[in-house]
Design an enzyme around this catalytic site. Structure first.
Site, PDB file in Angstrom:
ATOM      1  N   ALA A  13       0.845  -1.212   0.000  1.00  0.00           N
ATOM      2  CA  ALA A  13       0.000   0.000   0.000  1.00  0.00           C
ATOM      3  C   ALA A  13       0.874   1.253   0.000  1.00  0.00           C
ATOM      4  O   ALA A  13       0.665   2.175  -0.805  1.00  0.00           O
ATOM      5  CB  ALA A  13      -0.927  -0.020   1.220  1.00  0.00           C
ATOM      6  N   CYS A 128       2.644   6.790  11.523  1.00  0.00           N
ATOM      7  CA  CYS A 128       1.694   7.685  10.848  1.00  0.00           C
ATOM      8  C   CYS A 128       0.922   8.538  11.847  1.00  0.00           C
ATOM      9  O   CYS A 128       0.765   9.751  11.654  1.00  0.00           O
ATOM     10  CB  CYS A 128       0.742   6.899   9.966  1.00  0.00           C
ATOM     11  SG  CYS A 128       0.180   5.370  10.665  1.00  0.00           S
ATOM     12  N   GLN A 155      -7.958   5.643  13.760  1.00  0.00           N
ATOM     13  CA  GLN A 155      -7.049   5.249  12.686  1.00  0.00           C
ATOM     14  C   GLN A 155      -7.724   4.380  11.637  1.00  0.00           C
ATOM     15  O   GLN A 155      -8.399   3.387  11.953  1.00  0.00           O
ATOM     16  CB  GLN A 155      -5.816   4.563  13.274  1.00  0.00           C
ATOM     17  CG  GLN A 155      -5.072   5.483  14.235  1.00  0.00           C
ATOM     18  CD  GLN A 155      -3.757   4.968  14.754  1.00  0.00           C
ATOM     19  OE1 GLN A 155      -3.402   5.213  15.897  1.00  0.00           O
ATOM     20  NE2 GLN A 155      -2.981   4.278  13.916  1.00  0.00           N
ATOM     21  N   LYS A 212       4.630   4.241  20.837  1.00  0.00           N
ATOM     22  CA  LYS A 212       5.333   4.950  19.744  1.00  0.00           C
ATOM     23  C   LYS A 212       4.974   6.433  19.766  1.00  0.00           C
ATOM     24  O   LYS A 212       5.828   7.303  19.617  1.00  0.00           O
ATOM     25  CB  LYS A 212       4.942   4.342  18.390  1.00  0.00           C
ATOM     26  CG  LYS A 212       5.589   3.000  18.098  1.00  0.00           C
ATOM     27  CD  LYS A 212       4.983   2.370  16.843  1.00  0.00           C
ATOM     28  CE  LYS A 212       5.499   0.947  16.632  1.00  0.00           C
ATOM     29  NZ  LYS A 212       4.756   0.225  15.566  1.00  0.00           N
ATOM     30  N   ARG A 234      -8.739   1.688  16.211  1.00  0.00           N
ATOM     31  CA  ARG A 234      -9.012   1.425  14.803  1.00  0.00           C
ATOM     32  C   ARG A 234     -10.482   1.706  14.534  1.00  0.00           C
ATOM     33  O   ARG A 234     -11.346   1.242  15.286  1.00  0.00           O
ATOM     34  CB  ARG A 234      -8.703  -0.032  14.450  1.00  0.00           C
ATOM     35  CG  ARG A 234      -8.695  -0.325  12.975  1.00  0.00           C
ATOM     36  CD  ARG A 234      -7.545   0.298  12.251  1.00  0.00           C
ATOM     37  NE  ARG A 234      -6.265  -0.307  12.643  1.00  0.00           N
ATOM     38  CZ  ARG A 234      -5.081   0.192  12.344  1.00  0.00           C
ATOM     39  NH1 ARG A 234      -4.982   1.299  11.660  1.00  0.00           N
ATOM     40  NH2 ARG A 234      -3.990  -0.409  12.751  1.00  0.00           N
ATOM     41  N   HIS A 241      -6.056   9.088   8.977  1.00  0.00           N
ATOM     42  CA  HIS A 241      -6.199   8.983  10.446  1.00  0.00           C
ATOM     43  C   HIS A 241      -6.639  10.342  10.998  1.00  0.00           C
ATOM     44  O   HIS A 241      -6.319  11.391  10.421  1.00  0.00           O
ATOM     45  CB  HIS A 241      -4.846   8.664  11.087  1.00  0.00           C
ATOM     46  CG  HIS A 241      -4.316   7.283  10.852  1.00  0.00           C
ATOM     47  ND1 HIS A 241      -5.015   6.263  10.242  1.00  0.00           N
ATOM     48  CD2 HIS A 241      -3.094   6.762  11.150  1.00  0.00           C
ATOM     49  CE1 HIS A 241      -4.263   5.173  10.195  1.00  0.00           C
ATOM     50  NE2 HIS A 241      -3.083   5.437  10.725  1.00  0.00           N
TER      51      HIS A 241
END
Ligand code: 2RA
Length: 345
Positions: A13, A128, A155, A212, A234, A241
């Protein structure tokens, strides 16, 4: 001048977005080499009217390249990025493999481009959700000094990959047909649902994604003591996002001043006119270079608090675009693509 560029993970992707963005941004390409797993080697991809054959990503595949854009999972980056750097490539890696390595700059060009001056062949791009959140938080930090921040993320499934996009589509179709809904990629149904679990759980109850966001925000902004708490969720959105940010600053921040700062920041598009129902949505910020910032208001839970909403394309600013922008900025600023020791070798 022009550059010989390799893409590792060209059929994934993010790899597909890298190809499209290199072409649409007229990156000065002397050569484009598509690299992927042995399984994908031999496939032909149509690139700018030409057919390119995917080659297997292995050490010798990097010979003669100037820049290697890695869009593969961490294990592949760990194995091959040092091989590419050894062969004189500047590696721009989107995986988490090297982000927290003290020898590896973790870079968002609008924030800490200067960190690229000390690279040793590998430069990491952030997760991201971190990149998108900081497109709103960083300009406000630079002006008002952030002390503590809460991130809540929404997200899209494209952050997981093409199989997750297919899963959401298949569950949607199954629902429409009244057929059984299958779960392959996620532990719970994602269609008409929310899953508060991205990456794996740590001993402290935070997921890898949430850790992260904390560690990467600290490294990129150079704020090792920044207080961060993230919840990463999610959502049944295909692309882009979104993040709610609640931040406490060193001084009171009024909305007008915040809007002014954000309107002037290159990575952000201010979209904040609630009276007219104007604010960013993920659908509107898919395939957008900038991240949309809106819903700006004083945070009622903090002294010196401000809360706002950011929507950004996780495949673009969250991954492919950020890597390309690092290369563009280094070239524009004349920052050496090869580490000093290699350049003299
Ligand atoms: C996700 N940030 O959204 C992770 C990896 N792209 O799944």
């Amino acid at each position: 001048s022009s550059y010989r560029v390799g893409i590792v993970g060209a059929t994934g992707a993010v790899g597909q977005e890298l190809i499209g963005l290199l072409l649409s941004r007229s990156f000065p390409l002397a050569e484009l080499r598509l690299l992927a797993s042995a399984r994908s080697a031999g496939r032909q991809l149509e690139v700018g009217g030409k057919k390119l054959t995917v080659q297997e990503a292995k050490p010798e595949a990097f010979d003669g390249l100037d820049i290697a854009l890695f869009a593969a999972e961490g294990a592949i980056a760990k194995a091959l990025a040092p091989e590419a750097a050894k062969r004189g490539c500047l590696v721009l890696d989107k995986s988490s493999a090297f982000r927290m390595d003290p020898k590896v700059p973790l870079v968002i060009p609008e924030i800490n481009l200067a960190a690229t001056r000390n690279h040793a062949g590998i430069i990491a791009s952030p997760n991201c959700s971190t990149a998108i959140a900081l497109m709103g938080l960083y300009p406000l930090h630079r002006k008002f000094g952030v002390k503590r921040v809460f991130f809540s993320t929404y997200q899209s499934v494209s952050g997981t990959g093409a199989d997750a996009i297919d899963e959401l589509e298949a569950q949607t179709q199954a629902y429409v047909k009244g057929a059984a809904i299958e779960k392959k990629v996620y532990p719970y149904q994602i269609f008409q649902n929310l899953i508060p679990h991205i990456d794996s759980f740590g001993a402290d109850g935070y997921t890898g994604e949430e850790t992260k966001m904390r560690e990467e925000s600290r490294k990129i902004m150079g704020l090792p003591a920044l207080q961060v708490s993230a919840t990463c969720v999610r959502v049944p959105v295909v692309r882009a996002h979104s993040v709610t940010v609640n931040a406490e600053f060193e001084q009171p921040v009024d909305v007008a001043a915040a809007r002014e700062v954000l309107a002037a920041f290159p990575g952000a598009q201010l979209l904040d006119d609630p009276a007219n129902k104007v604010y960013p949505t993920p659908l509107d910020f898919s395939r957008q270079v900038k991240c949309g910032v809106g819903r700006i208001r004083r945070d009622t839970a903090f002294e010196n608090g401000l809360t706002f909403w950011v929507s950004g394309d996780n495949l673009w600013k969250g991954a492919a675009l950020n890597s390309i922008q690092i290369a563009e900025a280094m070239i524009r600023e004349g920052i050496a693509l090869r580490p000093r020791e290699l350049a003299t070798a």
